[in-house]
Design a protein around this motif. Structure first.
Motif, short mmCIF file in Angstrom:
data_model
loop_
_atom_site.label_atom_id
_atom_site.label_comp_id
_atom_site.label_asym_id
_atom_site.label_seq_id
_atom_site.Cartn_x
_atom_site.Cartn_y
_atom_site.Cartn_z
N CYS A 29 44.10 -22.92 7.71
CA CYS A 29 45.33 -22.50 7.93
C CYS A 29 46.02 -23.30 9.34
N GLY A 30 44.56 -24.00 10.34
CA GLY A 30 45.33 -24.67 11.78
C GLY A 30 46.05 -25.62 11.40
N LEU A 31 45.79 -26.53 10.08
CA LEU A 31 46.21 -27.49 9.84
C LEU A 31 47.94 -27.96 8.57
N LEU A 32 47.53 -26.13 7.95
CA LEU A 32 49.37 -26.02 7.40
C LEU A 32 49.78 -25.87 8.91
N GLN A 33 49.36 -24.68 9.99
CA GLN A 33 50.45 -25.05 10.98
C GLN A 33 50.79 -26.39 11.22
N GLY A 46 55.54 -19.54 -1.33
CA GLY A 46 56.35 -17.44 -0.56
C GLY A 46 54.58 -17.71 0.71
N ILE A 47 54.53 -18.29 1.05
CA ILE A 47 53.16 -18.00 2.19
C ILE A 47 53.95 -17.97 3.43
N GLY A 48 54.21 -17.18 4.43
CA GLY A 48 54.95 -17.47 5.98
C GLY A 48 54.42 -18.46 6.63
N TYR A 49 54.85 -18.63 7.65
CA TYR A 49 54.29 -19.41 8.64
C TYR A 49 53.31 -18.38 9.21
N TYR A 50 53.71 -17.09 10.32
CA TYR A 50 53.36 -16.48 11.01
C TYR A 50 51.64 -15.90 10.30
N GLN A 51 51.96 -15.88 8.56
CA GLN A 51 51.60 -14.99 7.92
C GLN A 51 49.94 -15.85 7.96
N VAL A 52 49.86 -17.85 7.76
CA VAL A 52 48.77 -18.77 8.32
C VAL A 52 48.74 -18.83 9.55
N LEU A 53 49.56 -18.83 10.48
CA LEU A 53 49.19 -18.37 12.07
C LEU A 53 48.68 -17.52 12.30
#
Length: 548
Positions: A29-33, A46-53
């Motif tokens: 998830c850090g990589l995705l951020q 549809g995954i949200g940015y603040y979801q992975v954060l």
């Protein structure tokens, strides 16, 4: 060779499993951020940015650290005080499963996008009540594990009256005491504010009170991460290099100072917030600066150990000892890199806590870069180095040369990636880039373009870090299941012969407990009374944000 009891080893290993699963998912998830913030990547499905954060922060900031610390504590007490009784061990398993149920509940809510409230879960951001209940269960489970370890420590003292307690177990007790006292703040805000609010039992809550209670816990959380690393530095590293502990008394005093100065300092995270009088902010800034003292004591003790060992091996000159350290041993190299990273990390912490300089970097990505130097480099690299002897010790396997070289590769990749990513975060923060934000949403403004240019560097560093995580996970898998059978030492160093005798006052938890409570009362009583008496419930400057 003194070994951790096999039944105790199973409990400690259970914590390691969860910790390294959290490392993989949180790292992904850090990589995705960082990829999203670079403006070159969009999240799928549809995954949200603040979801992975939120997943990244919760799994790495809370789950990885708490599980590793409690697993390490469990093994450390068993190694130095002896095996737990069946009743104590049963209590430990109850604590572990309560923590795991809570972790699972909170994770499900985040994955369902019902709890994208970040690592700090500040109101007025609101999560599903199950997320908050999960966090509460993690805290309660950790209390039960701390109780198990405390009971075994008390049993040792009863069986060895008048003797100085084992240093490693003493350090565990200090960290558990700090954690237990600090998490009262987190438990209070979750149970009495956030859960009733999220269920709908109350319409409004006091935002400033909730943030103050969180940071009563939040800064001590940093030291709860850090002190297991200090245990490794003080106890294991001297043994690994063939040396001895410079001073038992100095080590105990440093831990006592961390205990006293870790909790009554949380308001330095709230220097820009209204509603807290400037005097109390200044007082807690002063107390925060005193934390430099035990850190410097630790640096002195460790480098004294390194120099004494180097001179035993024939080193000459001021820095001749440096070349005699075991640089080809991952158990030493990774924690040493962590020690070095703590120098700029500590300097950044002084900036964060300074009354004036905080105004420049508050809520910028500088703060995120600081956390990645301290928690994600100093602490995590030391955890890795400890895992490379702890896991094979618990599984009855050996750290082979091939696995050791693989571990060194992972540590070097981690260090390179973190220098790039954290360095870019620090620089972007000085230019005002906000933390927690997806810069691609700021449009094409000149400032946003400048931020994104640094974020590309962060993405490069983050990618290298994820490769390092894959290598480290490979090392752990080998040590769990594929390394050759054998005996790996749980290194516990002896105290140097010339060290001064440890004063028994350092063993008196009653004295230090009273001082701790007194400092907390001095630092927090008046600010909390002011918040409650001067702020109408539910307004606190944000009435339009928290009404239902």
């Amino acid at each position: 060779m003194t070994k951790v009891d096999r039944k105790d080893a199973k409990l400690a290993l259970a914590h390691m499993y969860v910790a390294f699963i959290a490392l993989f998912i949180g790292g992904l998830c850090g990589l995705l951020q960082v990829l999203v913030r670079s403006g070159k990547f969009e999240l799928p499905w549809g995954i949200g940015y603040y979801q992975v954060l939120t997943v990244h922060g919760v799994l790495l900031g809370l789950v990885l650290t708490t599980y590793f610390a409690m697993g390490f504590h469990t093994a450390a007490v068993s190694r130095t005080c002896g095996a737990y009784t069946d009743g104590q061990r049963k209590l430990g398993w109850i604590g572990f499963w309560i923590m795991t149920i809570g972790t699972t509940a909170a994770a499900i809510m985040v994955l369902l996008n019902e709890a994208s409230v970040l690592f700090t879960f500040y109101a007025p951001l609101q999560a599903h009540w199950i997320f908050y209940a999960g966090i509460a269960l993690v805290v309660v489970g950790s209390w039960i594990l701390a109780l198990m370890q405390g009971l075994r420590f008390a049993q040792w003292k009863k069986e060895n009256k008048g003797q100085v307690t084992p240093l490693l177990s003493f350090m565990v007790m200090i960290n558990n005491l700090m954690w237990t006292v600090a998490t009262i703040g987190a438990a209070a805000v979750v149970l009495f504010q956030l859960i009733p609010w999220s269920i709908g039992w109350v319409e409004r809550i006091d935002i400033l009170l909730s943030r103050t209670l969180f940071w009563y816990f939040g800064h001590a959380l940093v030291y709860f991460w850090l002190l297991p690393a200090y245990m490794v530095w003080y106890i294991a590293i001297p043994k690994i290099i063939g040396g001895k502990i410079f001073s038992d008394a100095l080590a105990r005093l440093a831990f006592i100072l961390f205990l006293l100065l870790s909790i009554p300092v949380g308001i330095h995270h709230q220097l820009t917030e209204p509603g807290i009088d400037a005097f109390w902010k200044f007082l807690q800034v002063v107390l925060t600066m005193f934390v430099v003292v035990p850190s410097l004591m630790t640096a002195f003790s460790l480098f004294a150990t390194f120099e004494l060992r180097g001179r035993e091996l024939g080193a000459k000159g001021i820095f001749g000892w440096f070349k005699n350290l075991p640089w080809n041993d991952s158990r030493f190299l990774l924690p040493f890199i962590g020690m070095v990273a703590f120098i700029p990390g500590g300097a950044g912490g002084i900036v964060n806590a300074s009354y004036q300089m905080n105004q420049l970097i508050h809520n910028t990505i500088w703060v995120t870069g600081h956390f990645h130097l301290t928690a994600a480099t100093t602490v995590v690299l030391t955890y890795f180095g400890a895992a490379f002897w702890l896991i094979p010790h618990l599984t009855g396997r050996k750290l082979t040369q091939r696995i050791n070289h693989m571990a060194i590769t992972g540590g070097i990749l981690w260090s390179i990636g973190m220098v790039i990513m954290s360095g870019a975060m620090h620089i972007a923060g000085l230019f005002g880039a906000p933390r927690r934000s997806d810069y691609s949403t700021y449009g094409g403004s000149e400032q946003a373009v400048e931020w994104i240019s640094y974020q590309v560097a962060q993405a490069v560093g983050g990618t290298i870090l994820f490769v390092a995580i894959l290598v480290i996970i490979g090392v752990v898998i080998n040590l769990l299941w594929y390394a050759p059978k054998g005996d790996e030492e749980f290194p516990v160093a002896e105290v140097a012969e010339g060290a001064a005798k440890t004063p028994m006052i350092l063993e008196n938890f009653k004295v230090w407990g009273v001082i701790l409570v007194a400092l907390i009362i001095i630092a927090y009583t008046v600010p909390i009374i002011d918040i409650i008496s001067n702020s109408p419930l539910g307004s606190v400057g944000y009435p339009h944000l928290i009404g239902r």
